[in-house]
Design a protein around this motif. Structure first.
Motif, mmCIF file in Angstrom:
data_model
loop_
_atom_site.group_PDB
_atom_site.id
_atom_site.type_symbol
_atom_site.label_atom_id
_atom_site.label_comp_id
_atom_site.label_asym_id
_atom_site.label_seq_id
_atom_site.Cartn_x
_atom_site.Cartn_y
_atom_site.Cartn_z
ATOM 1 N N GLY A 168 5.887 69.437 -3.835
ATOM 2 C CA GLY A 168 7.229 69.102 -3.196
ATOM 3 C C GLY A 168 8.303 67.816 -3.559
ATOM 4 O O GLY A 168 7.870 68.083 -5.096
ATOM 5 N N LYS A 187 10.390 77.532 1.288
ATOM 6 C CA LYS A 187 9.859 76.961 -0.077
ATOM 7 C C LYS A 187 9.041 78.136 -0.707
ATOM 8 O O LYS A 187 9.589 78.949 -0.474
ATOM 9 C CB LYS A 187 8.606 76.343 0.884
ATOM 10 C CG LYS A 187 8.826 75.224 1.876
ATOM 11 C CD LYS A 187 7.551 74.396 2.426
ATOM 12 C CE LYS A 187 7.640 73.403 3.202
ATOM 13 N NZ LYS A 187 6.379 73.225 4.463
ATOM 14 N N GLU A 217 15.567 73.066 -0.204
ATOM 15 C CA GLU A 217 15.244 71.718 1.101
ATOM 16 C C GLU A 217 16.151 72.268 2.235
ATOM 17 O O GLU A 217 17.111 72.018 2.006
ATOM 18 C CB GLU A 217 15.043 70.356 0.966
ATOM 19 C CG GLU A 217 14.434 69.658 2.334
ATOM 20 C CD GLU A 217 14.651 68.706 1.892
ATOM 21 O OE1 GLU A 217 14.390 67.592 2.632
ATOM 22 O OE2 GLU A 217 14.832 67.504 0.738
ATOM 23 N N SER A 263 11.650 73.221 -4.839
ATOM 24 C CA SER A 263 11.668 72.832 -3.847
ATOM 25 C C SER A 263 13.033 71.137 -3.117
ATOM 26 O O SER A 263 12.915 71.507 -1.481
ATOM 27 C CB SER A 263 10.468 71.893 -3.706
ATOM 28 O OG SER A 263 8.985 72.779 -4.086
#
Length: 412
Positions: free
Chosen positions: A389, A63, A59, A55
């Motif tokens: 995340g 995703k 970025e 992730s």
């Protein structure tokens, strides 16, 4: 006949025009977003820490997907149809390897046959450590690990040239295409990674190699869980490498670099973004290492026992080694003799804390603690309770140090 004249309301028309413009803008934004995500490669990861690192690297582009989410354990994991669908549509698959999640070897090989598959246990610049024998880790000499690749008990790994220089992460981005595992200079026992269903366990004796990794009973898990390192059953697992490589921050940085390079080849248009993100990730983790060392310093030297031998990479990196583990594999029920051995060790070494894991029943830890003054804490090697995340991986490392400090200092 009466005639009607429609009188325009400028205020109403103005509001209507604004609304129509806003709607049109929303559709345009959605279309742009969908287009951007459509251009991003379809990346599938297995465990939460890998999903977090991916992730961070992706970025601004897209995703990644995750297979083993929540409190699920990679040991003996059963693939669901919805997760199989992810593999079938994958462009890139990042996983640790069969030594951590043997049940995924055949599905990845079969369902993601057209994808670029990166088995992170086999990439260059990855620090490796052996599984520790027995319940008592203190009996091992931890003084010979200055060079992670040069373990005296593991002659097959003495020639890890890529491990000899690891002082600036300068070579983390210099990896070949790891989707092709035809040449693994770092692992001589892994010459046949193209056929994951015939993957031979690392460092195990040849007579213990298995053509299939799907275990059909708890009895077989006791024999073969974690790539054949169940010493309670008399198996010799000398040379088997610990697959929990992500718990070493240096390995986390190396994983990010491998991901960036792999994605740059798959998606050249966004190559610079991937590489820039990997560099920012490395900087963040290097800064975090200093904070973790400061957190652990006040409880340095205190003895603790872990649920299973999953933390060797973290312990060794920060020179904060555990005294033992209740079980070798979390899928294996600890024998009565092993429980008794751990109980004796807790008393003999004046162990301060015994750590459970949120994925597994804490009753065994309670049994081990009977008759002692040791406290119970929790360590989570996967970040099961953390939000997925880019922030999960650094939070995971921080939480390990915070949990150790809290229990060993008597705050928990």
């Amino acid at each position: 006949m009466a005639s009607f004249i429609m009188i325009s309301n400028p205020v109403r028309n103005s509001k209507r025009l604004l609304a129509q413009t806003a709607i049109a803008g929303s559709f345009a934004l959605a279309a742009t977003t969908m287009s951007a995500h459509a251009e991003a490669p379809n990346v599938v990861t297995t465990i939460k820490p890998l999903h977090s690192i991916a992730s961070a690297v992706m970025e601004g582009v897209g995703k990644p997907h995750i297979i083993i989410d929540g409190a699920a354990s990679p040991h003996g994991f059963a693939l669901k149809p919805s997760q199989a669908f992810l593999l079938q549509g994958a462009d890139v698959v990042f996983w640790i390897g069969p030594s951590l999640s043997a049940s995924l070897a055949k599905p990845i090989s079969a369902m993601a046959a057209d994808a670029t598959t990166v088995e992170l246990m086999d990439v260059a610049n990855m620090d490796h450590l052996p599984y520790r024998e027995g319940a008592n880790f203190d009996s091992h000499d931890h003084g010979d690990h200055e060079d992670h690749a040069s373990h005296e008990d593991h002659d097959e790994h003495e020639k890890h040239a890529d491990h000899e220089e690891h002082d600036g992460h300068d070579e983390h981005a210099d990896h070949d295409d790891h989707g092709d595992h035809s040449e693994h200079a770092d692992h001589k026992d892994h010459d046949e990674h193209e056929e994951h269903d015939e993957h031979e366990h690392e460092g195990a004796e040849k007579e213990h190699a298995h053509s299939e990794h799907a275990h059909d009973s708890e009895h077989e898990h006791e024999k073969h869980a974690d790539a054949g390192h169940a010493d309670e059953h008399g198996h010799d697992h000398e040379g088997a490498m610990d697959p929990h490589i992500w718990l070493n921050p240096d390995n986390g940085i190396a994983i990010a670099a491998v991901m960036a390079e792999t994605l740059a080849k798959t998606d050249p248009d966004n190559a610079e973004i991937y590489k820039k993100n990997a560099a920012a990730f490395a900087e963040r983790i290097e800064t975090l290492e200093t904070k973790i060392a400061e957190t652990l310093k006040p409880v340095e030297g205190k003895k603790f026992v872990v649920f299973h031998d999953a933390y060797h990479h973290f312990e060794h990196h920060f020179d904060f080694e555990a005294s033992g583990a209740i079980t070798i594999s979390p899928e294996t029920v600890a024998s009565a003799s092993r429980v008794a051995e751990i109980q004796d060790q807790i008393k003999d070494l004046s162990v301060t804390c015994v750590f459970q894991e949120p994925q597994f029943d804490a009753k065994l830890v309670d049994v081990v603690l009977e008759g002692s003054d040791a406290r119970k804490g929790t360590l989570d090697p996967l970040g099961t309770e953390l939000d997925n995340g880019a922030d999960l991986y650094p939070e995971l490392l921080s939480s390990l140090s915070a949990s150790l400090n809290s229990c060993l200092s008597g705050q928990s």
